[in-house]
Motif scaffolding. Structure first.
Motif, PDB file in Angstrom:
ATOM      1  N   VAL A  63      53.080  22.780  -7.076  1.00 14.62           N
ATOM      2  CA  VAL A  63      53.414  21.612  -7.894  1.00 14.62           C
ATOM      3  C   VAL A  63      54.925  21.534  -8.127  1.00 14.62           C
ATOM      4  O   VAL A  63      55.521  20.458  -8.003  1.00 14.62           O
ATOM      5  CB  VAL A  63      52.638  21.641  -9.232  1.00 14.62           C
TER       6      VAL A  63
ATOM      7  N   TYR B 178      47.570  17.725  -8.024  1.00 13.52           N
ATOM      8  CA  TYR B 178      47.250  19.147  -8.060  1.00 13.52           C
ATOM      9  C   TYR B 178      47.170  19.632  -9.486  1.00 13.52           C
ATOM     10  O   TYR B 178      46.550  20.551  -9.835  1.00 13.52           O
ATOM     11  CB  TYR B 178      48.274  19.968  -7.269  1.00 13.52           C
TER      12      TYR B 178
ATOM     13  N   LYS C 145      49.983  24.486   1.095  1.00 11.28           N
ATOM     14  CA  LYS C 145      48.716  23.747   1.120  1.00 11.28           C
ATOM     15  C   LYS C 145      47.672  24.490   1.944  1.00 11.28           C
ATOM     16  O   LYS C 145      46.498  24.542   1.567  1.00 11.28           O
ATOM     17  CB  LYS C 145      48.922  22.339   1.675  1.00 11.28           C
TER      18      LYS C 145
ATOM     19  N   ASP D 100      42.745  29.166  -4.246  1.00 11.40           N
ATOM     20  CA  ASP D 100      43.442  28.300  -5.213  1.00 11.40           C
ATOM     21  C   ASP D 100      43.786  29.088  -6.478  1.00 11.40           C
ATOM     22  O   ASP D 100      43.154  28.976  -7.501  1.00 11.40           O
ATOM     23  CB  ASP D 100      42.664  27.009  -5.506  1.00 11.40           C
TER      24      ASP D 100
ATOM     25  N   ASN E 195      46.255  30.247  -9.645  1.00  8.79           N
ATOM     26  CA  ASN E 195      47.134  29.553 -10.598  1.00  8.79           C
ATOM     27  C   ASN E 195      48.605  29.674 -10.224  1.00  8.79           C
ATOM     28  O   ASN E 195      49.355  28.701 -10.314  1.00  8.79           O
ATOM     29  CB  ASN E 195      46.921  30.084 -12.017  1.00  8.79           C
TER      30      ASN E 195
ATOM     31  N   TYR F 277      46.533  27.328  -0.142  1.00  5.33           N
ATOM     32  CA  TYR F 277      45.751  26.841  -1.278  1.00  5.33           C
ATOM     33  C   TYR F 277      44.298  26.556  -0.891  1.00  5.33           C
ATOM     34  O   TYR F 277      43.392  26.729  -1.709  1.00  5.33           O
ATOM     35  CB  TYR F 277      46.418  25.593  -1.851  1.00  5.33           C
TER      36      TYR F 277
ATOM     37  N   ASN G 129      49.339  27.386  -7.433  1.00  3.35           N
ATOM     38  CA  ASN G 129      49.292  26.011  -7.918  1.00  3.35           C
ATOM     39  C   ASN G 129      50.613  25.634  -8.577  1.00  3.35           C
ATOM     40  O   ASN G 129      51.170  24.570  -8.318  1.00  3.35           O
ATOM     41  CB  ASN G 129      48.127  25.831  -8.885  1.00  3.35           C
TER      42      ASN G 129
END
Length: 66
Positions: A51, A66, A35, A42, A44, A38, A47
């Motif tokens: 997730v 998210y 986090k 951010d 991919n 991120y 992410n």
């Protein structure tokens, strides 16, 4: 003192700690570092990793955010 500014090199440090925590199956610590990373970038790939880790840790609703 005001808002703190994240240094760009912190991203690599946070990801290093996150991956280390994942190897130890310490999902809470890994999520915390991901986090922080991120917020700086951010991406991919981050992410998807974040997730997936949230799902693995049973935090499904947060993962869906998210």
């Amino acid at each position: 003192m005001g808002d703190q500014i994240e240094f760009p090199k912190n991203y690599g440090t946070y990801m290093h700690h996150a991956l280390s925590a994942l190897q130890d199956s310490d999902y809470e610590r890994a999520i915390m570092y991901m986090k922080k990373a991120y917020v700086i970038k951010d991406e991919n790939s981050l992410n998807i990793l974040l997730v997936s880790t949230l799902f693995q840790n049973g935090q499904v609703n947060e993962a869906l955010d998210y």
